[in-house]
Design an enzyme around this catalytic site. Structure first.
Site, short mmCIF file in Angstrom:
data_model
loop_
_atom_site.label_atom_id
_atom_site.label_comp_id
_atom_site.label_asym_id
_atom_site.label_seq_id
_atom_site.Cartn_x
_atom_site.Cartn_y
_atom_site.Cartn_z
N GLU A 1 -1.25 26.43 -30.39
CA GLU A 1 -0.34 27.13 -29.40
C GLU A 1 -0.64 26.80 -28.05
O GLU A 1 -0.45 27.82 -27.38
CB GLU A 1 -1.20 29.08 -29.98
N ARG B 1 8.84 30.46 -24.89
CA ARG B 1 8.31 31.56 -25.10
C ARG B 1 7.82 32.13 -26.01
O ARG B 1 8.79 33.00 -25.62
CB ARG B 1 7.81 32.18 -23.63
N SER C 1 6.80 34.94 -26.08
CA SER C 1 6.41 36.88 -25.83
C SER C 1 7.93 36.87 -24.75
O SER C 1 7.88 38.56 -24.74
CB SER C 1 5.33 36.75 -24.91
N HIS D 1 4.37 26.13 -27.69
CA HIS D 1 6.01 26.94 -26.64
C HIS D 1 5.66 26.69 -24.72
O HIS D 1 4.36 26.46 -24.63
CB HIS D 1 5.01 29.18 -26.76
N ARG E 1 -5.82 31.15 -22.31
CA ARG E 1 -6.19 29.91 -21.12
C ARG E 1 -7.13 29.36 -20.57
O ARG E 1 -7.43 28.32 -19.81
CB ARG E 1 -5.15 30.31 -19.91
N HIS F 1 2.53 24.51 -33.35
CA HIS F 1 2.62 25.45 -32.89
C HIS F 1 2.77 25.44 -31.59
O HIS F 1 1.48 25.68 -30.52
CB HIS F 1 1.84 26.01 -33.60
#
Lengths: 341, 341
Positions: free
Chosen positions: B283, B70, B72, B8, B289, B6
């Site tokens: 992720e 991505r 989102s 992105h 972050r 997972h």
């Protein structure tokens, strides 16, 4: 002493549902409207109806249940403010009568007459009635009166503030609790409830609600939805957003109950969330009614899971089982000083 | 071998967002439409853009990232099926180019051109292109293309079935992954993502989707939302509904990733969910972050949490780190037999 802060009157006499059915039918055909005035339910019926709760209290060694109307039946999305007010008053009146019949077993928390389109003005009036006249000690606040459409503004929006001012003035907390879902995506107890808990917490994290209301107390039920399991995610999100640490930001005001139906989940909750922020609860008679074949005990017998956590200190255990209630439900102690030693 | 299922592409060159901005602006004013044809992004730009991911792979000791656009930014609620198709093709093409530049580091998973009002027909075509022409091994499936309004039918509704037939035919799994939320109630990564995970699981629990598609595989990301924390609740709900035990009902088809950003959460996941149903993931570079001041390490360095679980058997650790990938992402192994020993 063990106080269960989250019990619903899921076993009310059928007359209550009969009223509701007629009320809903009357939205289509006014001729079907139920008669006004109190419901015709006898004290004996009420006594009989709460035998399951009383038996669970005895069997599981819990003493008092903070008791509110059936959450899934609030269904604020049905009808208008008048519909919700009539319905809420009946539900709250029955809670009041049960508490009167068993004053050491039940303490009342009210349903609010929320409705998707209207402001919270009629909620303030019913809240005052329940607290000041019926002796209730809190309320259930629905963050999504639309029932799964999520059309209301977030709980941190200023439009909710007049209601919070009243909560603070009355010194009562709110449990954030949605009701039935009319959105086929969301099963009520399996998705909508937990989603709402998670959603509300994140709303609180992003806003300054508790700066504006330093004494406001919110209980997030069902073990806080997904929050304790993702506590690292929330700590990290707060940090990325430049918000204060969660403890400082939220933990004077936000509390989690223990409605988590297996030992590993309860253990996680107790490990991650400070004992000062956890209130014992079982949601009984509620969302899950069966006996776990793996343990031979009811899934919702949450006391058993907590009892089995050997590393929990006696002081923290007392906080979770009853001492925190005095902090969160201030009127519980004020009205019953004998109940907390 | 450690495979992160997972990741992105959150670090794409700014030209991608410039295209998107123009595309969105053109919905109001067609004169602002971006030029057609491939984006003008050089290979050097792409190499530079994934340095953060490559550095994390090296620093954390992970080998391959299953890499998708991505999440989102998918924003299926914007525009129509044409908007989503043009946007998805650009996003997927960039993933394809990155995978071509770093074939041992990245394997592609595609974004789908979903849209709230249309059927999934154009999704099938783009899925086939990505799998058959670009060598991708799966897709991200958005259960709520409306972006927080939840207007689509549940994932178990028959209207999704033609798409599932194609997944089965191509032998690729779907990760259930929502996108941005346009509902102010739901913060994307702090509420909407986790709610969608929880919601999808409960939908699967109630329906016979996997009886109809016995080989369909779904990954529920973010550690399964609230599900493992409430595993007792789900076991009990299934039982109350007369459904088979969860293991029998769902665990041949449903898998959870390890995007849970603290050790107690990871430990719960590993305790509650069989190792056969857990896929390593972080992720990254993603939702959180920052560096956790309590540990001195990145919140999303999930390998560290798993490494610290001393009771996890070597066999289960291998399953989680890479062996299960062979089972879930069948094409991963078919196309790269060298990657799984």
């Amino acid at each position: 002493m063990v106080i269960d802060c989250h019990g619903h009157y899921t076993t009310a006499p059928k007359e209550l549902q009969t009223f509701r059915d007629a009320q809903v039918a009357a939205l289509e055909d006014p001729a079907l409207a139920p008669s006004t005035g109190p419901l015709k339910i006898s004290d004996d019926q009420l006594r009989e109806s709460v035998q399951p709760q009383l038996k669970f209290q005895t069997d599981r060694g819990t003493d008092v249940t903070i008791f509110s109307p059936r959450a899934s039946a609030m269904a604020h999305h049905i009808g208008d403010g008048r519909t919700s007010l009539d319905w809420s008053r009946h539900c709250n009146d029955l809670i009041h009568r049960v508490c009167g019949l068993f004053p050491t077993n039940f303490v009342g928390v009210c349903q609010l007459p929320q409705t998707p389109s209207a402001p919270l003005a009629n909620c303030i009036e019913e809240l005052e009635r329940c607290i000041n006249e019926l002796g209730f000690i809190g309320c259930n606040l629905n963050p999504d009166p639309s029932g799964g459409r999520w059309t209301a503004p977030p709980l941190t929006d200023k439009s909710w503030y007049p209601f919070y001012e009243k909560l603070v003035e009355l010194d009562v907390p709110a449990m954030v609790h949605v009701s039935a879902s009319c959105n086929p995506n969301f099963h009520a107890t399996g998705a909508h409830y937990l989603n709402a808990d998670t959603t509300a917490f994140m709303q609180f994290l992003m806003a300054d609600l508790f700066k504006d209301f330093p004494t406001l107390r919110m209980i997030i039920p069902h073990g806080g939805g997904a929050v304790p399991y993702h506590w690292g995610r929330y700590r990290g999100l707060a940090q990325d957003m430049g918000r204060p640490p969660l403890k400082e930001l939220l933990l004077d005001n936000v509390f989690f109950d223990t409605c988590v139906y297996h030992r590993p989940g309860i253990e996680l909750l107790l490990k991650v969330i400070p004992a000062d922020n956890i209130l014992f609860a079982s949601e009984m008679v509620g969302a899950v009614r069966g006996v776990d074949p793996e343990s031979g005990h009811y899934y919702d017998d949450t006391r058993r899971y907590i009892d089995s956590i050997e590393w929990l200190s006696p002081g923290d255990r007392e906080k979770i089982f009853y001492r925190n209630v005095g902090k969160v439900y201030a009127r519980f102690v004020r009205d019953r000083p004998d109940l907390i030693d």
